[in-house]
Enzyme design. Structure first.
Site, mmCIF file in Angstrom:
data_model
loop_
_atom_site.group_PDB
_atom_site.id
_atom_site.type_symbol
_atom_site.label_atom_id
_atom_site.label_comp_id
_atom_site.label_asym_id
_atom_site.label_seq_id
_atom_site.Cartn_x
_atom_site.Cartn_y
_atom_site.Cartn_z
ATOM 1 N N ASP A 183 0.849 -0.963 0.060
ATOM 2 C CA ASP A 183 -0.365 -0.104 -0.433
ATOM 3 C C ASP A 183 0.862 1.000 0.043
ATOM 4 O OD1 ASP A 183 -2.648 1.966 0.808
ATOM 5 O OD2 ASP A 183 -1.595 1.865 3.065
ATOM 6 N N ASP A 242 -0.199 4.879 0.604
ATOM 7 C CA ASP A 242 -0.568 6.358 2.325
ATOM 8 C C ASP A 242 -1.081 5.433 3.532
ATOM 9 O OD1 ASP A 242 -1.771 8.881 0.790
ATOM 10 O OD2 ASP A 242 -2.589 7.454 -0.829
ATOM 11 N N ASP A 262 -2.128 -0.226 5.879
ATOM 12 C CA ASP A 262 -2.479 -0.092 7.404
ATOM 13 C C ASP A 262 -4.192 1.007 7.431
ATOM 14 O OD1 ASP A 262 -2.690 3.402 6.716
ATOM 15 O OD2 ASP A 262 -2.746 1.652 5.037
#
Length: 251
Positions: free
Chosen positions: A24, A26, A203
């Protein structure tokens, strides 16, 4: 070189010759910023990713909710493959054409209403995508509940064509049936990813699909902050892996 701090799931990490990294952006590779445009690529990250890509035989991809051109802006051609918009758009290799899933268009009425919401709630930011819409309320936390109700109302009238995905201080409206798990599955079907064990790191709630698919395909998934306290810790871990050495990455 110091050994990577012990984490429960690191014993499951495959060796470089069998590893494929799907990461991922961001909140994972870069710290969360007030706006998507204001994220900062930390010094040394691009070099780390280049080293990691070389070590894993190019099997390095970024899977993001952002459009692919935004990932290109921040990372250039460092990732071998990029999946954008949660898997709606996939580029399998640098300079290859982007493949897009055939999906419904966002109704024009939603865009008009979204702009009205942003005007009524200062601090709300509307992110338009080719096949979706994101209502960011980090700048107006009190507006989150109201925006969620509006988003739910929109998708309820589509007969399942769209759904609402909760994200960090945002509601994302996107087509049903396509997610980061889909992106992992598609990327792992072709070289240089095929035949390797996927390692997905994310996240957010939207990353859970990618983690589940990685595990389903015989790989592993890591989460921030469950496995790494923050993106900086994850970047440090990646740097040690990329630098190599038996103490840093087991057989």
């Amino acid at each position: 070189m110091s050994k990577i701090p012990s984490l429960p799931s690191l014993d499951r990490l495959p060796p470089p010759a069998r590893a494929a990294f799907l990461l991922d952006f961001d909140g994972t590779l870069v710290d969360i910023a007030p706006t998507p445009e204001s994220v900062v690529v930390a010094p040394g990250l691009l070099d780390t990713l280049r080293r990691l890509r070389d070590k894993c035989g190019n099997a390095l991809a970024v899977i993001s909710g952002r459009p692919i051109d935004q990932i290109d802006h921040f990372l250039g051609d460092v990732p071998y493959a990029v999946a954008g918009e949660h898997g709606i758009a996939i580029r399998h290799a640098p300079r290859q054409a982007v493949e897009r899933a055939p999906l419904p268009s966002v109704p024009a009425a939603w865009i008009e209403q979204a702009d009205q919401l942003a005007h009524a709630h200062p601090g709300v930011r509307i992110e338009r995508k080719k096949a979706g819409l994101v209502l960011h309320y980090r700048g107006a936390p009190d507006a989150g509940e109201a925006l969620g109700r509006v988003a739910d109302g929109w998708v309820a009238a589509t007969g399942g064509a769209f759904h609402v995905q909760a994200a960090k201080m945002a509601w994302e409206i996107r087509p049903a049936g396509i997610d980061k798990g889909h992106a992992v599955e598609v990327l792992m079907q072709s070289a240089p990813f095929a035949g390797r064990s996927p390692i997905f790191v994310g996240d957010d709630v939207t990353d859970e699909d990618g983690i589940r698919m990685a595990v389903h395909l015989g790989g592993v998934g890591f989460r921030i902050p469950a496995d790494f306290p923050d993106p900086a810790a994850f970047r440090g871990w990646l740097a040690q892996l990329a630098q190599g050495g038996r103490d840093a990455w087991g057989d």
